[in-house]
Design a protein around this motif. Structure first.
Motif, PDB file in Angstrom:
ATOM      1  N   CYS A  35       0.826  -1.204   0.000  1.00  0.00           N
ATOM      2  CA  CYS A  35       0.000   0.000   0.000  1.00  0.00           C
ATOM      3  C   CYS A  35       0.862   1.256   0.000  1.00  0.00           C
ATOM      4  O   CYS A  35       0.490   2.274  -0.597  1.00  0.00           O
ATOM      5  CB  CYS A  35      -0.917   0.025   1.218  1.00  0.00           C
ATOM      6  N   ALA A  36       2.008   1.198   0.651  1.00  0.00           N
ATOM      7  CA  ALA A  36       2.889   2.363   0.711  1.00  0.00           C
ATOM      8  C   ALA A  36       3.569   2.606  -0.625  1.00  0.00           C
ATOM      9  O   ALA A  36       3.793   3.756  -1.013  1.00  0.00           O
ATOM     10  CB  ALA A  36       3.929   2.167   1.807  1.00  0.00           C
ATOM     11  N   TYR A  37       3.929   1.522  -1.321  1.00  0.00           N
ATOM     12  CA  TYR A  37       4.602   1.625  -2.616  1.00  0.00           C
ATOM     13  C   TYR A  37       3.824   0.810  -3.640  1.00  0.00           C
ATOM     14  O   TYR A  37       4.201  -0.311  -3.984  1.00  0.00           O
ATOM     15  CB  TYR A  37       6.040   1.102  -2.522  1.00  0.00           C
ATOM     16  N   PRO A  38       2.730   1.351  -4.154  1.00  0.00           N
ATOM     17  CA  PRO A  38       1.920   0.576  -5.119  1.00  0.00           C
ATOM     18  C   PRO A  38       2.703   0.292  -6.392  1.00  0.00           C
ATOM     19  O   PRO A  38       3.523   1.081  -6.829  1.00  0.00           O
ATOM     20  CB  PRO A  38       0.708   1.464  -5.379  1.00  0.00           C
ATOM     21  N   SER A  39       2.399  -0.842  -6.993  1.00  0.00           N
ATOM     22  CA  SER A  39       3.048  -1.253  -8.237  1.00  0.00           C
ATOM     23  C   SER A  39       2.583  -0.353  -9.381  1.00  0.00           C
ATOM     24  O   SER A  39       1.392  -0.057  -9.507  1.00  0.00           O
ATOM     25  CB  SER A  39       2.681  -2.700  -8.529  1.00  0.00           C
TER      26      SER A  39
ATOM     27  N   HIS B 134       2.222  -1.148 -12.352  1.00  0.00           N
ATOM     28  CA  HIS B 134       1.443  -1.938 -13.307  1.00  0.00           C
ATOM     29  C   HIS B 134       0.007  -2.167 -12.827  1.00  0.00           C
ATOM     30  O   HIS B 134      -0.804  -2.677 -13.574  1.00  0.00           O
ATOM     31  CB  HIS B 134       2.096  -3.289 -13.565  1.00  0.00           C
ATOM     32  N   GLY B 135      -0.245  -1.842 -11.574  1.00  0.00           N
ATOM     33  CA  GLY B 135      -1.581  -2.040 -11.043  1.00  0.00           C
ATOM     34  C   GLY B 135      -1.863  -3.439 -10.559  1.00  0.00           C
ATOM     35  O   GLY B 135      -2.909  -3.718 -10.026  1.00  0.00           O
ATOM     36  N   GLY B 136      -0.925  -4.357 -10.730  1.00  0.00           N
ATOM     37  CA  GLY B 136      -1.087  -5.734 -10.298  1.00  0.00           C
ATOM     38  C   GLY B 136      -0.099  -6.079  -9.222  1.00  0.00           C
ATOM     39  O   GLY B 136       0.619  -5.217  -8.724  1.00  0.00           O
ATOM     40  N   PRO B 137      -0.017  -7.355  -8.896  1.00  0.00           N
ATOM     41  CA  PRO B 137       0.965  -7.780  -7.899  1.00  0.00           C
ATOM     42  C   PRO B 137       2.381  -7.553  -8.402  1.00  0.00           C
ATOM     43  O   PRO B 137       2.634  -7.506  -9.596  1.00  0.00           O
ATOM     44  CB  PRO B 137       0.688  -9.269  -7.711  1.00  0.00           C
ATOM     45  N   GLU B 138       3.293  -7.439  -7.488  1.00  0.00           N
ATOM     46  CA  GLU B 138       4.694  -7.224  -7.813  1.00  0.00           C
ATOM     47  C   GLU B 138       5.210  -8.373  -8.677  1.00  0.00           C
ATOM     48  O   GLU B 138       4.942  -9.531  -8.417  1.00  0.00           O
ATOM     49  CB  GLU B 138       5.540  -7.170  -6.524  1.00  0.00           C
ATOM     50  N   GLY B 139       5.947  -8.047  -9.722  1.00  0.00           N
ATOM     51  CA  GLY B 139       6.609  -9.058 -10.534  1.00  0.00           C
ATOM     52  C   GLY B 139       5.744  -9.718 -11.585  1.00  0.00           C
ATOM     53  O   GLY B 139       6.193 -10.571 -12.312  1.00  0.00           O
ATOM     54  N   SER B 140       4.451  -9.374 -11.667  1.00  0.00           N
ATOM     55  CA  SER B 140       3.625 -10.025 -12.682  1.00  0.00           C
ATOM     56  C   SER B 140       3.725  -9.256 -13.991  1.00  0.00           C
ATOM     57  O   SER B 140       3.917  -8.054 -14.015  1.00  0.00           O
ATOM     58  CB  SER B 140       2.157 -10.061 -12.209  1.00  0.00           C
ATOM     59  N   THR B 141       3.590  -9.967 -15.078  1.00  0.00           N
ATOM     60  CA  THR B 141       3.636  -9.343 -16.392  1.00  0.00           C
ATOM     61  C   THR B 141       2.247  -9.335 -16.985  1.00  0.00           C
ATOM     62  O   THR B 141       1.517 -10.324 -16.915  1.00  0.00           O
ATOM     63  CB  THR B 141       4.593 -10.105 -17.339  1.00  0.00           C
ATOM     64  N   GLN B 142       1.871  -8.234 -17.589  1.00  0.00           N
ATOM     65  CA  GLN B 142       0.530  -8.126 -18.148  1.00  0.00           C
ATOM     66  C   GLN B 142       0.563  -7.870 -19.616  1.00  0.00           C
ATOM     67  O   GLN B 142       1.455  -7.386 -20.182  1.00  0.00           O
ATOM     68  CB  GLN B 142      -0.233  -6.994 -17.471  1.00  0.00           C
TER      69      GLN B 142
END
Length: 117
Positions: free
Chosen positions: A103-107, A109-117
């Motif tokens: 929450c402090a450092y949102p991604s 990409h808008g998704g979970p860290e490390g996921s590719t969209q």
């Protein structure tokens, strides 16, 4: 007014212990006054001081009751719960952030860290 006996670091006589040493023995000071102090000299600052208590006047640590255990679990759960997303972070939320790390450092990409969209 009486003064406390002062001992050099690691040279205290038997029968005295710090709070941590008492706790390791399953004891607590139990309201007694500080009986002596240890001083550890330092080069450029004042000495480090540790207060000593008499072991013969120490009393056993109070046992953990079910109510105290439940209160401690609730307090720890509150420290792990993020105020923004209301999820259990699995660690104590840093007071410097105030929220969990996602929450402090949102991604970006808008998704979970490390996921590719």
């Amino acid at each position: 007014m009486s003064t406390l006996p002062v001992y050099r670091w690691r040279l205290a006589p038997d029968g005295y212990a710090t709070r941590r040493q008492l706790r390791a023995q399953g004891l607590r000071p139990g309201g007694q006054q500080v009986a002596a102090q240890l001083e550890r000299p330092r080069r450029r600052r004042g000495p480090l001081v540790a207060y000593l208590y008499r072991v013969d006047l120490a009393v056993p640590v109070r046992p953990m009751t079910p109510a105290r255990r439940a209160a401690l679990e609730r307090a720890n759960r509150a420290r792990r719960t993020c105020p923004s997303c209301r999820r259990d972070a699995g660690y104590v939320i840093p007071t410097s952030l105030g929220t969990c790390v996602p929450c402090a450092y949102p991604s970006p990409h808008g998704g979970p860290e490390g996921s590719t969209q």
